[in-house]
Design an enzyme around this catalytic site. Structure first.
Site, PDB file in Angstrom:
ATOM      1  N   GLY A   1      22.816 -41.824 -47.390  1.00  0.00           N
ATOM      2  CA  GLY A   1      22.171 -41.704 -48.690  1.00  0.00           C
ATOM      3  C   GLY A   1      20.927 -42.563 -48.772  1.00  0.00           C
ATOM      4  CB  THR A   2      17.665 -42.164 -49.398  1.00  0.00           C
ATOM      5  OG1 THR A   2      18.013 -41.603 -48.158  1.00  0.00           O
ATOM      6  CG2 THR A   2      16.461 -43.046 -49.213  1.00  0.00           C
TER       7      THR A   2
ATOM      8  CG  ASP B   1      21.564 -49.325 -62.183  1.00  0.00           C
ATOM      9  OD1 ASP B   1      21.342 -48.938 -61.032  1.00  0.00           O
ATOM     10  OD2 ASP B   1      21.572 -48.555 -63.156  1.00  0.00           O
TER      11      ASP B   1
END
Ligand SMILES: *[C@@H]1O[C@H](CO)[C@@H](O)[C@H](O)[C@H]1NC(C)=O
Ligand SMILES: *[C@@H]1O[C@H](CO)[C@@H](O)[C@H](O)[C@H]1NC(C)=O
Ligand SMILES: *[C@@H]1O[C@H](CO)[C@@H](O)[C@H](O)[C@H]1NC(C)=O
Ligand SMILES: *[C@@H]1O[C@H](CO)[C@@H](O)[C@H](O)[C@H]1NC(C)=O
Ligand SMILES: *[C@@H]1O[C@H](CO)[C@@H](O)[C@H](O)[C@H]1NC(C)=O
Ligand SMILES: *[C@@H]1O[C@H](CO)[C@@H](O)[C@H](O)[C@H]1NC(C)=O
Ligand SMILES: *[C@@H]1O[C@H](CO)[C@@H](O)[C@H](O)[C@H]1NC(C)=O
Ligand SMILES: *[C@@H]1O[C@H](CO)[C@@H](O)[C@H](O)[C@H]1NC(C)=O
Ligand SMILES: *[C@@H]1O[C@H](CO)[C@@H](O)[C@H](O)[C@H]1NC(C)=O
Length: 885
Positions: A587-588, A708
Site C-alpha cells: 500500500g501507499t 488522524d
C-alpha cells in the site's frame, strides 16, 4: 490466460457450418474472452451464476456495444483492492472508456495497455499505482483524457506522450515523476487542461514553447521545482482561466504579458521566495480575477490602487511580502471580497473606516504590520466576519464594543498592540447575553485595564496576559485557561492557591501562537494518511521484555530496533523486502509506502517507508529519533506496536506489527467481514479504541494527540481485535523545517474547529472517535445521519433504524446497553463545541458506569433522547478539560 484460451477454443470447435455463423461466432469469441477476463479479475465478486454469453454486459459499471462487446468499464470508487497487472487489458479490443478512479489498485500499468487502440478515456487517479508509465501508451492515439493523478508513478514523463495528439486533458499531479516537462508535450495544442502539480522532482526552466498550448484553460505547475523566470510567452495563453505556479523557485518579476490574460479568474504565484519587485498597476487589467495570491514572496513598494478595479475578487492574499505604504482606499470598493490577508508586510497608517464597506468579509488578517490609529467601529458592520487578526501592530485606543456584535466572529487576535480601556467588563456582559462565541480570544500584550468578567468562561481559548487588568480573577477562569494566560497583570489578584488547580487542567492548555491559516497562502494541508490500506498488519506478537539497542551498522545508518525476539537486523529487513522491491509493497499513502516483510525468524512485520522530505532540516534526524524513541515506549493492547525504525540518507522506515485483517474501514465495506464483526465484537472494538486514546491522552507525558483517528487507522487482527495505528507518524513528519502547523487528519473525521483554528487538542481526537463509533454501529460513515440530525434535531430517529442492518439487531440486554451507551457517548463526542465533548477518560469511565444502568427495549429508543442537554458555562456540569465532579 489459459482459462481464457480454453473457452475460446471450445467455441471455435462448436460452429461447424456456414460462414455467417462463423462471423457471429468470432464476435462471440471476443465477447467470451472479455467475459472471462472480467470474471477472472474477481472485481465483481462471485460471478459463477452467470447465465448467458452476454451476462457480463449487465454487471455494474460495464457497457457493451450492440455486438455485445465491452466498450466502457466504469468502476469509480468501487473498492477494488488488487494488482493492476491481474487485469487482462488486452482482452478488450473495443474498450473506449476505462475509469478506475478511487480504488486500491497497486502495481504498475502493464505494457499490454497499448493494445487498447480505441481507448479515448483513461482515468486511474487516486490509487496506489507505481512504476513508469509504459512506453506502449504512445499507441493509444485516440486518447482524449488521461488522468493518472494521485498515484505513485515515478521516472520521467515519457516524451512519447507528445504523440497523443488528440489529448485534451492531462493530469499527472501528485506523483513522483522526475526530470523536466518533455518538449514534445508542447505539441499537444488541443490540451485545455494540464496539471502536473506536486511532483517534487519535476522542475527546470519553463521553455518559451509553453506559449504553444493556446487552448489551455487550466495550468497547474505548483509544488514542484521550476526555476528561472516565468516566460513572456505565457501572454499567448489567452484562454487561461486558472494559473498556479506557486511553491516553486521562479525568480524575477511577473512578466508583463501575463497582464494580457484577461480571462484569468485564479492566479496563484505565492511561495516563490525569489520572485518580487513592484506589483505593476496593470494587475488591474485582470478584471475577471476571483482569487489572487502573491503571498510569501518578495514583492515590494506600495499596494497598487488598481487592485480596486478587480470587482470580482473574492480572495486577496498579499501576506508575507515587503509591501509598504498605506492600505489603498480603492481596496474598499471590492465589495465581493471575503478574504483579505495582508499580514507580515510593512504597511503603515490607520485602518480606514471604509473597511466597513466590505460587507461579506470573512477573514481580515492585517497582523504584523506597522498600523497605527484606532480600530474603526465600522468593523462591527462586517457581520459575516469569522476571523479578525490585527495583532502585532501599533494600534491604540479602545476596542469598539461593536466587535462583540459580530455573531460569526470566532477568532479574534488583537494581541501586541497599545489598546487601552476597560472594555472587557462590558464585553463580558455582552458575551453572556449574546450568541458570540470566540474559539480564540487573544488580547494579550496591550494596556487594557478594568476587571475580568467570569463570562469569558464561555470562550474557547482566552489570553489576557500582559495588560493592566485589576481586581479579583475568577477561579473558574484560572481552572479553565491556566494562570499563564492572565500573567503579567500586576494588579490582578490571582486566587490560584485557592482554586485547587489540577495539573491536568494546566497541562491541557498550551499557549498557541496566532495562526495565519485562513488566508490563501496556507491552504489547509489535509493529509489523509490512508492508514488502513497502508497497514495490513497481523500477528499479535507477544512482547517480551523490551530492550532498546542501537546499531551503527557498516553503512553508517542509524538503525534502532526494540528487540522483541532478538533476531531482527537491518540486513534482514533489506533481504526480506528485496531492497524494498515493489512486489512486497502492500500500500501507499501520503507519507510513503508500506511493505510486508517476512523475517528469517518467520515473523512478519509491516515496514512503512517514508518519503524523505525536500529541504531537510539538519535537526530533523535528531528529532525523528527522539520521537520514534518516545513512540516505541508506548505499550497498550489496543495500539499497534512500533518495533523500530531506520534512518538513512536515502530512506527512512518504521517497523510495525502486522495485522492480518486490515482496516475497520475495509471490513465494514465487505459484506461477509461486516457480518463477522458482530455486536459484541463491535462494542469491544469501541471500548478498545477508547481505552487506547485515553491512554495516549492521559497516561502519556506529554500527552499524545493521534490527529488522524479514522476507520482507516483502526486495524484488526485475526480475532478481530482492534488496534489503533499510524498515530504519531504525522507528528514525526511534521518536524521538518517549516514552522507551519500542519493538520493531519482524514476528511469526514476531523473536528470542525480544525477548519478554523489549527489548534489541535485532545478534543479533536475525541470528535474523530465519535465519528468512528457511529460508523462502527451504523456500518457506514455517519455523514448522512449527521447532516439530517443537525438540520432537524427534533425529528425523532429511532436508534434501531440506524444500526447496521446487515446484522440482526442486538438482543442481549448487556449488549443493547453497551450499544446505547456508545451511541450516547458518540453524540457527545461530536459536539461542535470542543469544550462540551467528554475526555477519553470520561468515555472509558462511562462504559464502566453504564454497566449498572438499565436499558429500555431497543425499539423504543430514539437517538434524540440520547443527546445530553446543552450546558453552558458551569464547569462542574459540563465536560471540561478538567476533572468532572
Ligand atoms: C442475459 O442475462 C442477463 C442477466 O444476467 C439478462 O438481463 C439478459 O436478458 C440475458 N440475455 C439473454 C439474451 O438471455
Ligand atoms: C494478482 O497477482 C498477484 C501476483 O501478481 C497474485 O499474488 C494475486 O493472487 C493475484 N490476485 C488475483 C485476484 O488474482
Ligand atoms: C475501434 O473503433 C472502430 C470504430 O469505432 C471500430 O471499427 C473498430 O472495430 C474498433 N476496434 C478496434 C480494435 O479498432
Ligand atoms: C475568454 O473566454 C471566453 C469564454 O468564456 C471566450 O469567448 C473569449 O474568447 C476568451 N477571451 C480570450 C481573450 O481568449
Ligand atoms: C534566475 O535564476 C537563474 C538561475 O536559476 C539565474 O540564471 C538568473 O540570473 C536569475 N534571474 C534573476 C532575475 O534573478
Ligand atoms: C498585450 O496586449 C497589448 C495590447 O493588447 C499588446 O500591445 C501587447 O503586445 C501584448 N503583450 C504581449 C506580451 O502579448
Ligand atoms: C517602499 O519600498 C520601496 C522599495 O522597497 C522604497 O523604495 C520606498 O522608499 C518605500 N517607501 C516608503 C514610503 O517607505
Ligand atoms: C470606487 O468605485 C466608485 C464607483 O464604482 C468610483 O466612483 C470610485 O472612484 C472608486 N474608488 C476608488 C478609490 O477607486
Ligand atoms: C521557526 O521558528 C523559530 C522560532 O519560533 C525561528 O527561530 C525559526 O527561524 C523559524 N524557522 C523557519 C524556517 O521559519
Amino acid at each position: 490466460m489459459d482459462v481464457v484460451c480454453s473457452g475460446f477454443v471450445l467455441l471455435m470447435i462448436l460452429p461447424i457450418a456456414p460462414v455467417a455463423i462463423a462471423g457471429a461466432a468470432k464476435e462471440s469469441a471476443v465477447n467470451l474472452l472479455e467475459a472471462e477476463a472480467l470474471r477472472k479479475s474477481g472485481w465483481w465478486g462471485d460471478t459463477t451464476t452467470a447465465t448467458n454469453v452476454s451476462a457480463h454486459c449487465y454487471w455494474y459499471g460495464i457497457i457493451c456495444n450492440d455486438a455485445g462487446s465491452v466498450t466502457d468499464i466504469l468502476l469509480r470508487n468501487y473498492g477494488i483492492l488488487d494488482e493492476l497487472t491481474n487485469f487482462s487489458f488486452s482482452s478488450f479490443p473495443n474498450l473506449v472508456s476505462l475509469d478506475l478512479i478511487g480504488n486500491g489498485l497497486h502495481g504498475a500499468i502493464p505494457h499490454q495497455i497499448g493494445a487498447l487502440s480505441n481507448l479515448t478515456y483513461l482515468t486511474l487517479s487516486n490509487n496506489f499505482i507505481e512504476g513508469f508509465i509504459p512506453s506502449s501508451i504512445a499507441n493509444l492515439t485516440n486518447l482524449v483524457t488521461l488522468n493518472l493523478s494521485y498515484n505513485s508513478f515515478f521516472g520521467p514523463i515519457p516524451p512519447t506522450l507528445g504523440q497523443l495528439s488528440n489529448l485534451e486533458f492531462l493530469d499527472l499531479s501528485n506523483n513522483h515523476f522526475s526530470g523536466i516537462i518533455p518538449s514534445t508535450l508542447f505539441n499537444l495544442t488541443n490540451l485545455f487542461w494540464l496539471d502536473i502539480h506536486s511532483n517534487p522532482k519535476i522542475g527546470g526552466f519553463l521553455p518559451e514553447e509553453i506559449g504553444n498550448l493556446k487552448s489551455l484553460t487550466k495550468l497547474d505547475l505548483s509544488n514542484s521545482r521550476f526555476s528561472g523566470s516565468i516566460p513572456q510567452t505565457f501572454g499567448q495563453l489567452s484562454n487561461l482561466d486558472s494559473l498556479d505556479l506557486s511553491n516553486n523557485h521562479f525568480n524575477g518579476t511577473i512578466p508583463s504579458a501575463l497582464f494580457n490574460l484577461t480571462n484569468l479568474s485564479r492566479l496563484y504565484i505565492h511561495s516563490n521566495p525569489s520572485m518580487g519587485g513592484f506589483l505593476p498597476k496593470e494587475i488591474g487589467n485582470l478584471k475577471n480575477l476571483v482569487e489572487l495570491d502573491l503571498s510569501n514572496s518578495r514583492f515590494s513598494g506600495s499596494i497598487p490602487p488598481t487592485l480596486g478595479q478587480l470587482s470580482n475578487l473574492d480572495s486577496l492574499n498579499l501576506s508575507s511580502n515587503h509591501f509598504n505604504g498605506t492600505i489603498p482606499s480603492a481596496l474598499f470598493n471590492l465589495t465581493n471580497l471575503s478574504q483579505l490577508d495582508i499580514h507580515l508586510n510593512l504597511i503603515y497608517g490607520s485602518i480606514p473606516s471604509e473597511i466597513g464597506n466590505l460587507k461579506i468579509l470573512k477573514f481580515l488578517v492585517l497582523g504584523s504590520n506597522r498600523l497605527t490609529g484606532q480600530i474603526p467601529p465600522t468593523l462591527g458592520n462586517l457581520n459575516t466576519l469569522f476571523s479578525l487578526d490585527l495583532s502585532s501592530n501599533q494600534i491604540s485606543g479602545s476596542i469598539p464594543l461593536q466587535l462583540s456584535d459580530i455573531y460569526s466572529l470566532r477568532f479574534l487576535d488583537l494581541s501586541s498592540n497599545q489598546l487601552t480601556g476597560s472594555i472587557l467588563t462590558q464585553f463580558g456582559d455582552h458575551i453572556l447575553k449574546s450568541e458570540v462565541y470566540f474559539l480564540y480570544f487573544n488580547l494579550s500584550h496591550n494596556i487594557l485595564s478594568g476587571t475580568v468578567p467570569s463570562s469569558l468562561l464561555r470562550l474557547g481559548n482566552v489570553d489576557l496576559s500582559y495588560n493592566a487588568l485589576e481586581g479579583e480573577l475568577p477561579c473558574e477562569l484560572v481552572n479553565q485557561f491556566g494562570s499563564e494566560n492572565f500573567a503579567g497583570n500586576p494588579d490582578l489578584r490571582c486566587p490560584s492557591t485557592l482554586c485547587g488547580i489540577s495539573p491536568c487542567v494546566m497541562k491541557n492548555h498550551r499557549h498557541h501562537p496566532p495562526y495565519y491559516i485562513i488566508g490563501l497562502g496556507v491552504p489547509f494541508l489535509v493529509f489523509s494518511l490512508i492508514g488502513g490500506l497502508v497497514l495490513y498488519i497481523f500477528h499479535r506478537t507477544k512482547v517480551k521484555k523490551v530492550e532498546v539497542e542501537l546499531m551503527n551498522n557498516k553503512h553508517g545508518d542509524i538503525f534502532r530496533i526494540w528487540n522483541y525476539d532478538g533476531h531482527m537486523a537491518y540486513e534482514d529487513i533489506i533481504k526480506a523486502t528485496n531492497d524494498f522491491d515493489v512486489s512486497y509493497c502492500i500500500g501507499t499513502g501520503g507519507y510513503g509506502s508500506v511493505y510486508r516483510a517476512r523475517l528469517p525468524s518467520g515473523k512478519v512485520v509491516a515496514l512503512k517507508k517514508l518519503n524523505r522530505l525536500e529541504g531537510e532540516n539538519p535537526n530533523f534526524d535528531k528529532s525523528f529519533r527522539n520521537e520514534a524513541d518516545m513512540l516505541s515506549k508506548i505499550r497498550h493492547r489496543n495500539i499497534v506496536k512500533l518495533f523500530g525504525f531506520c534512518l538513512h540518507k536515502r530512506c527512512m522506515f518504521l517497523i510495525y506489527e502486522y495485522m492480518d485483517r486490515g482496516s475497520l474501514f475495509c471490513i465494514l465495506r465487505d459484506e461477509t467481514e461486516a457480518m463477522e464483526l458482530d455486536w459484541i465484537k463491535r462494542v469491544n472494538l469501541i471500548k478498545g479504541i477508547a481505552s487506547a486514546l485515553s491512554y495516549l491522552h492521559h497516561d502519556c507525558d506529554p500527552p499524545i494527540i493521534h490527529r488522524d483517528v479514522s476507520s482507516n487507522n483502526i486495524l484488526l487482527n485475526s480475532q478481530l481485535e482492534a488496534t489503533l495505528s499510524d498515530f504519531g507518524t504525522a507528528r514525526i513528519l511534521e518536524l521538518d523545517s517549516s514552522n507551519q502547523t500542519v493538520i493531519a487528519g482524514t476528511f469526514g473525521y476531523m473536528a470542525p474547529e480544525l477548519a478554523y483554528t489549527l489548534v489541535v487538542t485532545e478534543k479533536s481526537d475525541v470528535y474523530s472517535f465519535g465519528v468512528v463509533v457511529l460508523e462502527t454501529l451504523f456500518g457506514k460513515h455517519p455523514q448522512e445521519f449527521l447532516s439530517s440530525f443537525s438540520s432537524q434535531p427534533n425529528e425523532p430517529i429511532m436508534l434501531k433504524d440506524l444500526l447496521d442492518a446487515r446484522l440482526p439487531p442486538p438482543t442481549n440486554p448487556l449488549v443493547v446497553r453497551n450499544v446505547v451507551v456508545a451511541t450516547a457517548l458518540a453524540l457527545d463526542c461530536i459536539n461542535a463545541n470542543p469544550k462540551c465533548r467528554p475526555t477519553m477518560q470520561q468515555v472509558v469511565n462511562r462504559f464502566e458506569v453504564g454497566r449498572r444502568e438499565s436499558t429500555r427495549p431497543l425499539h423504543t429508543i430514539a437517538v434524540n433522547q440520547l443527546v445530553s442537554p446543552p450546558v453552558l458555562s458551569l464547569p462542574d456540569q459540563t465536560y471540561t478539560d478538567g476533572q468532572v465532579v
